[in-house]
Design a protein around this motif. Structure first.
Motif, short mmCIF file in Angstrom:
data_model
loop_
_atom_site.label_atom_id
_atom_site.label_comp_id
_atom_site.label_asym_id
_atom_site.label_seq_id
_atom_site.Cartn_x
_atom_site.Cartn_y
_atom_site.Cartn_z
N ALA A 135 0.79 -1.07 0.11
CA ALA A 135 0.02 0.02 0.21
C ALA A 135 0.84 1.41 0.05
O ALA A 135 0.42 2.45 -0.17
CB ALA A 135 -1.07 -0.08 1.51
N SER B 282 2.79 4.60 -10.43
CA SER B 282 1.65 4.39 -9.77
C SER B 282 1.91 4.41 -8.02
O SER B 282 2.96 4.03 -7.84
CB SER B 282 0.81 3.06 -10.30
N VAL B 283 0.71 4.48 -7.49
CA VAL B 283 0.91 4.07 -5.92
C VAL B 283 -0.17 3.12 -5.28
O VAL B 283 -1.39 3.22 -6.04
CB VAL B 283 0.76 5.36 -5.09
N GLY B 284 -0.06 2.58 -4.44
CA GLY B 284 -0.87 1.85 -3.58
C GLY B 284 -1.60 2.28 -2.63
O GLY B 284 -1.60 3.57 -2.59
N GLY B 285 -2.47 1.85 -1.78
CA GLY B 285 -3.22 2.37 -0.80
C GLY B 285 -3.86 1.76 0.25
O GLY B 285 -4.00 0.39 0.12
N GLY C 33 0.24 5.48 -1.11
CA GLY C 33 1.79 5.48 -1.17
C GLY C 33 2.33 5.80 0.43
O GLY C 33 3.58 6.45 0.41
N VAL D 26 -4.17 -2.14 -0.50
CA VAL D 26 -4.24 -2.14 -2.22
C VAL D 26 -2.93 -1.89 -2.93
O VAL D 26 -2.29 -0.98 -2.34
CB VAL D 26 -5.49 -0.98 -2.66
N LYS D 27 -2.61 -2.94 -3.77
CA LYS D 27 -1.30 -2.60 -4.40
C LYS D 27 -1.24 -1.41 -5.36
O LYS D 27 -2.39 -1.25 -5.87
CB LYS D 27 -0.82 -3.97 -4.90
N PRO D 28 -0.08 -1.07 -5.69
CA PRO D 28 -0.09 0.18 -6.63
C PRO D 28 -0.52 -0.71 -7.98
O PRO D 28 -0.26 -1.78 -8.39
CB PRO D 28 1.32 0.51 -6.85
N THR D 29 -1.37 0.27 -8.96
CA THR D 29 -1.57 -0.25 -10.19
C THR D 29 -0.49 -0.95 -10.94
O THR D 29 0.62 -0.27 -11.23
CB THR D 29 -2.07 0.75 -11.09
N MET E 288 3.80 1.41 -1.67
CA MET E 288 5.12 1.16 -2.55
C MET E 288 4.20 2.00 -3.89
O MET E 288 3.04 2.27 -4.02
CB MET E 288 5.11 -0.15 -2.89
#
Lengths: 321, 321, 321, 321
Positions: free
Chosen positions: A224, B174-177, B156, B266-269, A226
């Protein structure tokens, strides 16, 4: 309902202080060799006896009562029973009115309208995980050469596990733990997008284990934070092997041929001997409660082999035709 | 399989660049009032358009094709379709041989033996979550007055979400969340020990959402570092309300009457415009890949309403008779 | 798989000549009173001992091993075991190579690749229906005041059942039978159009009983010969009661408030002492086979209570919330 | 619930006078070739137009909306829609208060509390079987070279089908029919003892077809009148082929390698133009009802291809890995 799985289905039953606990395992391919000896190693790993685990001692002898003939599984449901012998139910009597904080005493009473067998936690006892481990032994044989291996990384936030647990025991307290599980030789292509994603079924299975409060795959919660350029695992060959494994071996809900990797958080055992304030639901008065009965100060010590078992159960479900 | 649920069952279908996506919802109590207008708010929350989300624009008009008569659900399966209009499939052609790192391109190819519709990610596209949100709208009406609410806490690793996302967009990255979800007014007694524990079904449902890499309930991974005396939530009344909520509202797999609380990572796109090295699986040579197509730089911005939807779907399954 | 039901789910296990057979029953409402005595009447009806039934005698004592506490069901799975005592496995040895005509010897061998426990028919034995009857006893308590009652109308095409069976025994032969089942006080509204129609689930359940070759509801096969003006059941009040019951109490897959009525055909027991020609699958030579072992000349005599049990199981599944 | 199957799962939806009906088919192996043309023959067999069938005419054009790409199934759910065009709902208005005898009008009203879409019978209409036939077309491609073939043996008890139906039409009445279904090249070993016996799943599927009132395998109800020495099918080779086929190709719930053979009874269409007495459930008064709307005088004429479809669906479920 107390069943799990489609192609490899396990049905769990029994209570902590009833005559037995056990499991029905359906979907085993006929001809799989199986003997009592196959269960020894994993059942021993789950057993109590080490410091920080409950003094309750059960022999954990798996009694195979159906589905096995001349040393091979028949294809009919395999039934494995474990008799309960060493229990002392009177220790649990206070908890029916004074629910232990953090325990299922209260929620069980609500759900089952007071009819649940509350002795020793009834169906909510860690005792039932013996049967899960037994199911895992069978599943591991089916999924070979896939190999599943879990271990306790930390207890109470410390890598000095033994010392941390000892301190908790001395304080009449308990500690949680962090477990990592790795499955290697998992073929690419297991899983589905959406509802039956590998993470979905695996999380479903792992949260069946009492006391689990979190699961993360690959970089997990760190993902999250990264960026995509960091998190993406670059492929290095046409078999899909990657340079890193931030994904934990799963993309789009489907295994990618790299090791399956995840971690789970185990909460501290709720029953402690330190006094805690809680309500008496019969009188609505606050009371001090001091845990009795025999309990693990660090249940997480015994969880790795159970996590392995549930992982193998899920993989067997995907791998069986 | 692409169905989820026992009493409230959803069946998902469609591909990103096919004519439509949609969902069949079975188990809705007859008489539930429903109109297109009910879907507007949640579908808008999932929609693109804000900075950091894909420029693909779909009207997201829910077409109710069965199960509704005179403004009320009939008890027969409800069918909701969304037509796909704004897509440009040619952007995706390179990915069939050169799988995007972190994406399902490779795993889908393995699982479906190359027959999957790879345009726009096919069934693996975030586009299908439109139908999940629609199912969530119906589920939310069923579970009222239970209220489910999720929000993005960080992107991020930063709470300055807008700025962080803007920087990622500028960098072609991109970044996750991190998302938190809270359900209140959940009655005590929902769930089961073991396989159909509330955490099990909820995690199963939430990991159906593409890009989720972790879930934790209450204190979650922090629980692993805690002692029992800290983690246990002391009851303060006979309704089971507790002073703290380290358990996240669940004990022994069953809701305890306190707010249900969990977080998901949530991982980055995976698709980014920064160049990444990856393998061409036709030639086995390493190549530089630069993402094309239209994508979210922070898919996590759109996920809270999807998490709410899947939570409501699970609660509806428990709450329906 | 060896489970049946959604809300009321039974899982069957065991083999004829293994240590035990049994059933796990899940979904029982907590608080249902239950004792060993509740099982006596129905188990006795299924028992052998009357002329035309096998001389194998089992005490049929239901051992309740989980899910019961202080005389009430707990809401956890109920486990009922029956130990096998009186068996003589050597009688069955010839059948592994020389399959009995009309029996599952051949199909079991194919399906289980020769690993099935063939002693006494293994899982294919009528012995396992003891556990179905036990499940039926529990189901009947749940569905009360709905009352299910089945009886043997004919054996070998004759209403003089006793005489017909006696003649078959004397001839070293066996006979089939026709059973009628009636459930009254069934509320209107149970069932579904299409896949989970009442007829669908009931037929599914009833064809689980070994030896059943047909089922018909209401006028059944005679309906195929009727005109609509004859077959239609005219309603006589707003509760839906009808003047006739050609439909057998079901319209559009849903109960209509009239008695549920159906008939099932039971084939003659395949094992007979009269010599029969069949193939030796090891040598491919034809041989004369003469049934050994202990068998019913008219298994249909014991089937009514099993049909009642499966009917009650299905109705419990519909009636439980 | 409106889904059926484990490995090959169909989900049915739509109402007779809504915008469309359709089916989601899950579990199709990726790569299966499929085109609209594949559906023509079976859909035509189900169609109205012949004497004794409804004058309602629908083009029955299968619109494949998902799961197909470049002429091959993708492995994602296949969605087939059929638009409804030729309907006249006003014909059905009287039936909401005055339920047609023998029809689901009354039971649907009870089950759905009056909220069901009653126009044209809603979900209870034979119209939905169009989607079942479409699912059958896909299933038949999967199970090849297994071949399923059903035909109408008799209508109204007579083999002179055309004449019998014509007389019923002239009389404003309807007739039932008897259908036989044969599947050949079915491999031995499909099925299970007990709950998922081949007869169980097949009967479950076949009773999903509206208007079926009985099913019998092999000698069926005649078995009940036979002796074992007559009924037993003697094996003649080690592949399990038998001299006779009284068992209908199934022993112990498992296929034996001989043709699968069963018959089903279809009741006469309940809606007839002859006047019938029935109750007005709003006023509790008896009234004369005369069927309006467009209906088959002999729905059984259209049922063989639907029986084939459901048989193929079940066999696909068993045959898929």
């Amino acid at each position: 309902m107390n069943s799990f799985g489609y192609r490899f289905r396990i049905t769990l039953f029994g209570e902590s202080h009833g005559p037995l606990i056990g499991v029905v395992i359906d979907g085993i391919p006929p001809g799989l060799p199986l003997s009592q000896g196959d269960f020894v190693q994993d059942l021993n790993r789950r057993k109590s006896g080490q410091p920080g685990t409950t003094p309750r001692y059960e022999e954990d002898l798996p009694l195979i009562k159906a589905g096995l003939y001349r040393g091979k599984c028949t294809g009919a449901p395999l039934v494995i029973l474990f008799e309960n012998r060493d229990f002392s139910s009177k220790d649990y009597e206070p908890f029916t009115d004074i629910p232990r904080p953090g325990h299922a005493d209260f929620t069980a009473k609500v759900k089952y309208k007071g009819y649940n067998d509350s002795r020793g936690g009834g169906m909510f006892s860690g005792r039932l995980t013996t049967a899960l481990v037994a199911a895992g032994v069978v599943a591991k044989k089916i999924i070979a050469p896939v190999n599943v291996s879990a271990s306790l990384l930390e207890a109470g936030g410390s890598e000095k596990i033994e010392e941390t647990v000892r301190q908790a025991v001395e304080a009449g307290d308990s500690v949680g733990g962090l477990i990592e599980c790795l499955a290697d030789q998992v073929p690419a292509g297991l899983g589905n997008p959406f509802f039956d994603s590998l993470e979905s079924l695996l999380a479903h299975a792992v949260f069946s284990i009492p006391g689990i409060k979190g699961i993360e795959f690959g970089s997990g919660f760190h993902s999250a934070e990264m960026r995509g350029s960091e998190h993406n695992d670059c492929l290095k060959d046409k078999e899909g092997h990657t340079l890193t494994n931030h994904s934990g071996g799963v993309n789009g809900g489907i295994t990618n041929g790299n090791p399956l990797l995840f971690r789970v958080a185990v909460k501290p055992t709720p029953t402690i001997t330190l006094p805690q304030e809680t309500v008496n639901i019969a009188t609505s008065r606050m009371e001090m409660l001091r845990g009795t009965g025999r309990h693990d100060a660090c249940f997480a010590l015994r969880v790795p082999v159970i996590v392995e078992a549930m992982t193998a159960v899920v993989l067997a479900d995907y791998l069986l035709p």
